[in-house]
Structure formats: C-alpha cells, structure tokens
Write a protein that holds these residues in place. Sequence first.
Motif, short mmCIF file in Angstrom:
data_model
loop_
_atom_site.label_atom_id
_atom_site.label_comp_id
_atom_site.label_asym_id
_atom_site.label_seq_id
_atom_site.Cartn_x
_atom_site.Cartn_y
_atom_site.Cartn_z
N UNK A 66 4.81 22.70 0.62
CA UNK A 66 4.08 21.55 0.09
C UNK A 66 4.98 20.71 -0.81
N UNK A 67 5.87 21.38 -1.55
CA UNK A 67 6.81 20.65 -2.39
C UNK A 67 7.78 19.83 -1.55
N UNK A 68 8.19 20.39 -0.41
CA UNK A 68 9.03 19.64 0.52
C UNK A 68 8.30 18.39 1.01
N UNK A 69 6.99 18.53 1.24
CA UNK A 69 6.20 17.38 1.67
C UNK A 69 6.19 16.31 0.59
N UNK A 114 8.58 15.84 -1.46
CA UNK A 114 9.92 15.24 -1.41
C UNK A 114 9.94 14.08 -0.42
N UNK A 115 9.37 14.32 0.76
CA UNK A 115 9.34 13.26 1.77
C UNK A 115 8.52 12.06 1.29
N UNK A 116 7.37 12.36 0.65
CA UNK A 116 6.57 11.27 0.12
C UNK A 116 7.32 10.51 -0.97
N UNK A 117 8.04 11.26 -1.80
CA UNK A 117 8.82 10.65 -2.88
C UNK A 117 9.90 9.75 -2.31
N UNK A 118 10.54 10.19 -1.22
CA UNK A 118 11.57 9.37 -0.58
C UNK A 118 10.97 8.06 -0.07
N UNK A 119 9.77 8.17 0.51
CA UNK A 119 9.11 6.97 1.01
C UNK A 119 8.77 6.01 -0.12
N UNK A 120 8.30 6.58 -1.24
CA UNK A 120 7.98 5.75 -2.41
C UNK A 120 9.23 5.06 -2.92
N UNK A 121 10.32 5.82 -3.03
CA UNK A 121 11.58 5.25 -3.51
C UNK A 121 12.07 4.15 -2.57
N UNK A 122 11.94 4.40 -1.25
CA UNK A 122 12.37 3.40 -0.27
C UNK A 122 11.56 2.12 -0.43
N UNK A 123 10.25 2.27 -0.64
CA UNK A 123 9.39 1.09 -0.83
C UNK A 123 9.76 0.35 -2.11
N UNK A 124 10.03 1.11 -3.16
CA UNK A 124 10.41 0.48 -4.43
C UNK A 124 11.73 -0.26 -4.31
N UNK A 125 12.68 0.35 -3.60
CA UNK A 125 13.98 -0.31 -3.39
C UNK A 125 13.81 -1.59 -2.59
N UNK A 126 12.97 -1.51 -1.55
CA UNK A 126 12.73 -2.70 -0.72
C UNK A 126 12.08 -3.80 -1.55
N UNK A 127 11.10 -3.44 -2.36
CA UNK A 127 10.43 -4.44 -3.21
C UNK A 127 11.41 -5.04 -4.22
N UNK A 128 12.28 -4.19 -4.76
CA UNK A 128 13.28 -4.68 -5.70
C UNK A 128 14.23 -5.66 -5.03
N UNK A 129 14.64 -5.33 -3.79
CA UNK A 129 15.55 -6.22 -3.07
C UNK A 129 14.88 -7.56 -2.78
N UNK A 130 13.58 -7.55 -2.48
CA UNK A 130 12.86 -8.80 -2.24
C UNK A 130 12.83 -9.64 -3.52
N UNK A 131 12.53 -8.97 -4.66
CA UNK A 131 12.52 -9.70 -5.93
C UNK A 131 13.91 -10.22 -6.28
N UNK A 132 14.92 -9.41 -5.98
CA UNK A 132 16.30 -9.84 -6.26
C UNK A 132 16.67 -11.05 -5.42
N UNK A 133 16.27 -11.03 -4.16
CA UNK A 133 16.57 -12.16 -3.28
C UNK A 133 15.84 -13.41 -3.76
N UNK A 134 14.58 -13.24 -4.22
CA UNK A 134 13.83 -14.38 -4.75
C UNK A 134 14.49 -14.92 -6.01
N UNK A 153 14.53 12.40 -5.49
CA UNK A 153 14.08 13.38 -4.51
C UNK A 153 15.02 14.58 -4.44
N UNK A 154 16.30 14.36 -4.71
CA UNK A 154 17.26 15.46 -4.64
C UNK A 154 16.90 16.59 -5.59
N UNK A 155 16.41 16.23 -6.77
CA UNK A 155 16.05 17.28 -7.74
C UNK A 155 14.75 17.97 -7.34
N UNK A 156 13.88 17.26 -6.63
CA UNK A 156 12.70 17.91 -6.09
C UNK A 156 13.10 18.94 -5.03
#
Length: 241
Positions: free
Chosen positions: A181-184, A186-206, A109-112
Amino acid sequence: MAAQRVFAITELTERILYKGLRSAELFAMKTANHRMLDVITNSSPLQRLMFLLHTHDGTDATMRTSLDPSLVQLCKHFPKYIRLAYQKGVGIGSGWVFTIIVGHSTACAAELVDASRALLRSLTIKSAGLAATLIATAPLRLTGKIEFWCERDHPLNKMVHEFELDPCTTLEGLISTLATELDEMVRERKNVLASQIQAFEVRLEASRATLKAVNTRQRIRRQYLVPICASLEQSLSLDVE
C-alpha cells in the motif's frame, strides 16, 4: 535418565511446554533438537499458544481474543522515522486499526520508497519463525492506515490512506500489505508531483509571456514615446521663449 523418560512421553512433554513456556520461548525450543521440533510442530495446543493457529473462529463475543505479543517485537525492527501503532476501533464490531506513520518530513517519492523497503526489511523476524504468527487468537476485522507527513508548507501536508486487511493475516502478511500500500502511495505521490511540476511550468511560461510583453512595451516606449516627449518638451520651451 528420569528427564529423558519424562520427555519421551509426548503428552507429558506437551503439557510441560504449554505450562512453562511463552510463545517466543517455544520458537526457540523448536531449534533445541528434533524431538522438540516434532512435539511442538504436531501439537495443536502449542500451535495455538504460539499464535500459529486460532483458538476460536471469532463469532462468539464472549470468548476472549488476544493480540499477538510479537507485534511489540515487530515494532522494534522499524527505523526511527516509521512507527507502527495499533488500537481498538471505536464502535461495536469496529475491529482493530493498524497505522503506519511515516514521520520523516519526507518531500519526495524516493524517500517514500526507502520507507517501503524499510518495512520489508523488518521481516527479518522471519528467522525466528515469528513472521508466520497470526495477528490475534481469532479472526478480527482489521483496518490498515498509512499516515505520511510532508514538509510543513506543502499543500499536501498530510496524506492518509486506509484499506482493509485480511482478518486471518499473519505478521508477514501485515507488513507485506502495508509495504504494498505504501508503494501505491509512492505512485500516487509521483503523479501529484508530476501534476505540480506541469502546473508550475504553465505558470512559468505565463510569467515569461507577461515579462516578454512588458519588455516589448518598454522597448516601444524607449524607441518612440521618449523621442516624441523630448520633441514636445523642446517645442514648448521654444514657444515660451
């Protein structure tokens, strides 16, 4: 002296400027002196030539509508990894589509955010007065689209975001809207990344739980099964003897 007498007549000065200069040249001429500034600022024909006023309301399809040539100048201010493209839409009344393509292989998101800031910096055209010019000689149906390319193996390889633009927007309004709109995105991208990180952490814990269970079974095997097997082998060997 003759030139001074000619340019002292407002209507004649206006006609000379209208016939002899292009839009960008008129902006430069405004800075020549107060006389030119007054004539150009108060002349509706010159304001239309400079894309500061519409030539018609866009309801008559027989009347020609032209895009602002300053769009080409605007594109030159973008970084290499940002490209502004515009093309006529398909179908009757489809209008024009303005597309911002961010092709920087950006993954975060930083590069966006950097891309959005670069868009806003492109408004340095304001110094020449071009930022206030209209997109076209008449109101148009305008659509904005942002295409953002992620890294090749990313599940969201291409993100596309479409939105409507003000039919009477200026170059500054166009870029400001695209940046917003590009800033918007960015926010969506952050949410996607947060969801991906959360899913990764769940898989890692499993995976950790699975590994822990495997280690537990191996420990039980070493503590109990291995000695039992050794005792059985010893008993069998005694029976054979």
